[in-house]
Design a protein around this motif. Structure first.
Motif, short mmCIF file in Angstrom:
data_model
loop_
_atom_site.label_atom_id
_atom_site.label_comp_id
_atom_site.label_asym_id
_atom_site.label_seq_id
_atom_site.Cartn_x
_atom_site.Cartn_y
_atom_site.Cartn_z
N ILE A 80 5.00 16.91 -47.21
CA ILE A 80 5.82 15.70 -47.10
C ILE A 80 7.13 16.02 -46.41
N THR A 81 7.49 15.19 -45.44
CA THR A 81 8.79 15.24 -44.78
C THR A 81 9.33 13.83 -44.76
N GLY A 82 10.37 13.59 -45.53
CA GLY A 82 10.94 12.24 -45.60
C GLY A 82 9.93 11.24 -46.11
N ASN A 83 9.69 10.18 -45.32
CA ASN A 83 8.75 9.14 -45.70
C ASN A 83 7.39 9.31 -45.05
N THR A 84 7.09 10.53 -44.61
CA THR A 84 5.81 10.81 -43.97
C THR A 84 5.12 11.96 -44.70
N ALA A 85 3.83 11.80 -44.93
CA ALA A 85 3.05 12.86 -45.59
C ALA A 85 1.84 13.18 -44.73
N ILE A 86 1.55 14.46 -44.63
CA ILE A 86 0.35 14.93 -43.93
C ILE A 86 -0.58 15.52 -44.99
N VAL A 87 -1.80 15.02 -44.99
CA VAL A 87 -2.82 15.51 -45.92
C VAL A 87 -3.96 16.07 -45.10
N ARG A 88 -4.43 17.24 -45.47
CA ARG A 88 -5.63 17.83 -44.86
C ARG A 88 -6.61 18.14 -45.97
N HIS A 89 -7.89 17.89 -45.69
CA HIS A 89 -8.93 18.28 -46.63
C HIS A 89 -10.26 18.39 -45.92
N THR A 90 -11.23 18.93 -46.64
CA THR A 90 -12.61 18.96 -46.18
C THR A 90 -13.33 17.83 -46.89
N LEU A 91 -14.06 17.03 -46.12
CA LEU A 91 -14.81 15.90 -46.65
C LEU A 91 -16.30 16.17 -46.48
N ASN A 92 -17.02 16.11 -47.58
CA ASN A 92 -18.48 16.21 -47.56
C ASN A 92 -19.00 14.91 -48.15
N ALA A 93 -19.88 14.24 -47.42
CA ALA A 93 -20.33 12.93 -47.87
C ALA A 93 -21.80 12.69 -47.55
N THR A 94 -22.39 11.84 -48.38
CA THR A 94 -23.69 11.29 -48.05
C THR A 94 -23.43 9.87 -47.57
N THR A 95 -24.17 9.47 -46.55
CA THR A 95 -23.94 8.17 -45.93
C THR A 95 -25.24 7.37 -45.85
N ASN A 96 -25.09 6.09 -45.59
CA ASN A 96 -26.23 5.20 -45.38
C ASN A 96 -25.81 4.17 -44.34
N ASP A 97 -25.30 4.65 -43.20
CA ASP A 97 -24.78 3.77 -42.16
C ASP A 97 -25.88 2.90 -41.59
N ASN A 98 -25.67 1.58 -41.68
CA ASN A 98 -26.67 0.62 -41.21
C ASN A 98 -28.06 0.91 -41.76
N GLY A 99 -28.13 1.38 -43.02
CA GLY A 99 -29.40 1.65 -43.66
C GLY A 99 -30.04 2.98 -43.30
N LYS A 100 -29.32 3.83 -42.55
CA LYS A 100 -29.85 5.14 -42.15
C LYS A 100 -29.13 6.23 -42.95
N ALA A 101 -29.91 6.94 -43.80
CA ALA A 101 -29.34 7.98 -44.64
C ALA A 101 -28.88 9.17 -43.80
N GLY A 102 -27.78 9.79 -44.22
CA GLY A 102 -27.28 10.97 -43.51
C GLY A 102 -26.26 11.72 -44.34
N GLU A 103 -25.73 12.78 -43.76
CA GLU A 103 -24.68 13.59 -44.36
C GLU A 103 -23.62 13.87 -43.31
N VAL A 104 -22.38 13.98 -43.75
CA VAL A 104 -21.29 14.40 -42.87
C VAL A 104 -20.48 15.49 -43.56
N HIS A 105 -20.01 16.42 -42.74
CA HIS A 105 -19.15 17.51 -43.20
C HIS A 105 -17.99 17.58 -42.21
N LEU A 106 -16.81 17.20 -42.68
CA LEU A 106 -15.68 17.00 -41.78
C LEU A 106 -14.41 17.69 -42.29
N TYR A 107 -13.58 18.10 -41.33
CA TYR A 107 -12.19 18.42 -41.62
C TYR A 107 -11.41 17.14 -41.28
#
Length: 136
Positions: A80-107
């Motif tokens: 955090i610097t003043g009124n701004t915050a930077i967040v970083r994480h790793t996101l692992n998710a299961t998805t069903n975009d438009n009815g199509k199952a999948g997985e994503v692994h993101l920074y």
């Protein structure tokens, strides 16, 4: 067994709570909570290069075009610097975009701004977690 505890400032706790609320709102497709957490000037960058504004982001989550069945976050850091915050994480998710199952692994990089005492998501950018190098 050791337990490590890191003291968080009031703002770090608020940011952490906001990130968790965003995660939950994305899984639940909660339009009211998404609208509350996201800044009007949102720039939401996907790992494939597509960039959305607030209306497109909220609509795609609520409509199921971007359907997160589960989202797990790991290795989160908050700066955090003043009124701004930077967040970083790793996101692992299961998805069903438009009815199509999948997985994503993101920074993921999130930029939050404090507006009237509330933290709002201003920007997000994701990149794919690189595949491990093949064994030699």
């Amino acid at each position: 067994m050791s337990t490590f505890s890191f003291a968080q400032t009031k703002d770090e706790k608020a940011i952490s709570s906001s990130v968790e609320s965003l995660r939950k709102a994305m899984v639940d497709a909660d339009k009211i909570m998404l609208e509350k957490l996201v800044d009007a000037k949102l720039s939401y960058g996907h790992s494939g290069g597509k960039i959305e504004d607030k209306p497109a982001f909220v609509n795609n989550i609520v409509s199921g075009k971007s359907d997160f069945v589960t989202i797990e976050l790991a290795d989160q850091t908050i700066s955090i610097t003043g009124n701004t915050a930077i967040v970083r994480h790793t996101l692992n998710a299961t998805t069903n975009d438009n009815g199509k199952a999948g997985e994503v692994h993101l920074y993921v990089l999130l930029v939050w701004v404090k507006d009237g005492g509330q933290w709002k998501l201003l920007a997000r950018q994701a990149v794919h977690v690189p595949a491990p190098a093949p064994a030699k």
